[in-house]
Design an enzyme around this catalytic site. Structure first.
Site, mmCIF file in Angstrom:
data_model
loop_
_atom_site.group_PDB
_atom_site.id
_atom_site.type_symbol
_atom_site.label_atom_id
_atom_site.label_comp_id
_atom_site.label_asym_id
_atom_site.label_seq_id
_atom_site.Cartn_x
_atom_site.Cartn_y
_atom_site.Cartn_z
ATOM 1 N N GLU A 22 -10.268 -31.710 21.775
ATOM 2 C CA GLU A 22 -10.813 -30.586 21.017
ATOM 3 C C GLU A 22 -12.334 -30.525 21.174
ATOM 4 O OE1 GLU A 22 -7.618 -31.013 17.304
ATOM 5 O OE2 GLU A 22 -9.624 -31.894 17.148
ATOM 6 N N ASP A 212 0.379 -25.090 13.835
ATOM 7 C CA ASP A 212 1.781 -25.122 13.402
ATOM 8 C C ASP A 212 1.876 -24.587 11.973
ATOM 9 O OD1 ASP A 212 0.520 -28.086 13.492
ATOM 10 O OD2 ASP A 212 1.571 -27.801 11.605
HETATM 11 N N1 SAH Z 1 0.182 -36.407 19.187
HETATM 12 C C1 SAH Z 1 -0.987 -35.633 18.934
HETATM 13 C C2 SAH Z 1 -1.717 -36.166 17.736
HETATM 14 C C3 SAH Z 1 -1.742 -35.194 16.675
HETATM 15 S S1 SAH Z 1 -2.341 -35.787 15.173
HETATM 16 C C4 SAH Z 1 -1.852 -35.643 20.170
HETATM 17 O O1 SAH Z 1 -2.441 -36.660 20.515
HETATM 18 O O2 SAH Z 1 -1.974 -34.590 20.800
HETATM 19 C C5 SAH Z 1 -2.711 -34.285 14.469
HETATM 20 C C6 SAH Z 1 -4.155 -33.858 14.519
HETATM 21 O O3 SAH Z 1 -4.145 -32.474 14.370
HETATM 22 C C7 SAH Z 1 -4.966 -34.413 13.371
HETATM 23 O O4 SAH Z 1 -6.300 -34.612 13.755
HETATM 24 C C8 SAH Z 1 -4.828 -33.354 12.285
HETATM 25 O O5 SAH Z 1 -6.022 -33.136 11.562
HETATM 26 C C9 SAH Z 1 -4.445 -32.082 13.044
HETATM 27 N N2 SAH Z 1 -3.235 -31.356 12.570
HETATM 28 C C10 SAH Z 1 -2.699 -30.293 13.218
HETATM 29 N N3 SAH Z 1 -1.619 -29.822 12.565
HETATM 30 C C11 SAH Z 1 -1.434 -30.613 11.484
HETATM 31 C C12 SAH Z 1 -0.460 -30.635 10.422
HETATM 32 N N4 SAH Z 1 0.548 -29.773 10.346
HETATM 33 N N5 SAH Z 1 -0.570 -31.602 9.495
HETATM 34 C C13 SAH Z 1 -1.562 -32.499 9.550
HETATM 35 N N6 SAH Z 1 -2.509 -32.514 10.522
HETATM 36 C C14 SAH Z 1 -2.465 -31.585 11.491
#
Ligand code: SAH
Length: 254
Positions: A22, A212
């Site tokens: 990001e 999402d």
């Molecule tokens: N597997 C993913 C990791 C995602 S963790 C990867 O490496 O691509 C999710 C990250 O996105 C966190 O930093 C959080 O702040 C954000 N995020 C996006 N959608 C989210 C949701 N529904 N709930 C919590 N955090 C979310």
């Protein structure tokens, strides 16, 4: 005696971004340079800095996990508040504003759609359930964001409360607390970053792009992975506009 007081203008901004994917397009867009020894060698965090429109910009990412041997991005509250705290300990006296940029889940009940950009009005936690007098409020940890009424209008962003926990998914207890937090979006860092900013009394807000839908019918992780690319583009489109709107302005203009 006549004293002319210059209006206070924002000229030093920290942008806290959990995930490298990001952060890097923004770092490259601004031509920021990695600051080799910004953090002590034990810290996994990275800082990139430079100038843009007379504004000093420092982008801080949480780096990659070396503790558990996974190598993934250090998402979640512990790295987020630690990186912010360390950054502000080092340069906090010069910092006018902290912006937490990242992705989030959005609540369709609050009008959120995939790709929307939200500016936070406040942040709170939904996984700190401590049913002891006084600790209930501590657990929720509601912190107001700085006012961004004009900024949201200028960049066509929505406004709402961000609720934070250390899980990407959510259970029934989370659902109750997210509802009582009146959340429009859900993430894993905002409340933790706000906590550190509050200790230093530095204005802050979150820019959160929806990957999402929390109250939809699909699992968060599926939608997250599917939409991360397009949401990252929304974030990349929004961040330069935000920096241009913020730099050189007074807080009361945001
Ligand atoms: N597997 C993913 C990791 C995602 S963790 C990867 O490496 O691509 C999710 C990250 O996105 C966190 O930093 C959080 O702040 C954000 N995020 C996006 N959608 C989210 C949701 N529904 N709930 C919590 N955090 C979310």
């Amino acid at each position: 005696m006549f004293i002319y007081s210059f209006p206070f203008l924002l000229d030093s901004v920290v942008v806290a971004i959990a995930m490298e994917a990001e952060a890097m397009p923004f770092v490259e867009y601004l031509g920021l340079k990695l600051e080799e020894n910004f953090f002590p060698s034990q810290a996994p965090f990275q800082a990139y800095s430079g100038n843009h429109n007379k504004c000093q910009i420092t982008v801080v990412t949480n780096g990659k996990d070396t503790v558990y041997g996974t190598g993934v991005d250090n998402v979640g509250t512990v790295p987020a508040s630690t990186a912010t705290f360390m950054t502000l300990s080092k340069i906090g006296k010069d910092v006018d504003l902290v912006i937490n940029a990242g992705t989030c889940g959005g609540f369709k009940a609050k009008g959120a759609e995939i790709g929307d950009v939200f500016l936070t009005t406040a942040s709170a936690n939904h996984d700190r359930r401590i049913a002891i007098p006084g600790f209930v409020e501590y657990g929720v940890g509601l912190i107001q964001s700085t006012n961004t009424e004009n900024l949201a209008a200028a960049i066509n962003a929505k406004h709402g409360i961000c609720t934070t926990s250390n899980s990407l998914d959510h259970n029934e207890d989370d659902d109750k607390l997210m509802l009582s937090n009146d959340a429009s979006v859900k993430d894993m860092e905002a409340a933790a970053i706000a906590w550190s900013c509050k200790l230093f009394d530095i204005p802050h807000f979150g820019v959160k792009v929806v990957t999402d839908i929390v109250d939809g019918d699909r699992p968060s992780h599926e939608e997250f992975l599917e939409n991360l690319g397009s949401a990252a583009k929304s974030l990349q489109a929004a961040l330069p506009k935000i920096i241009d709107e913020v730099c050189g302005k007074g807080h009361e203009e945001l």
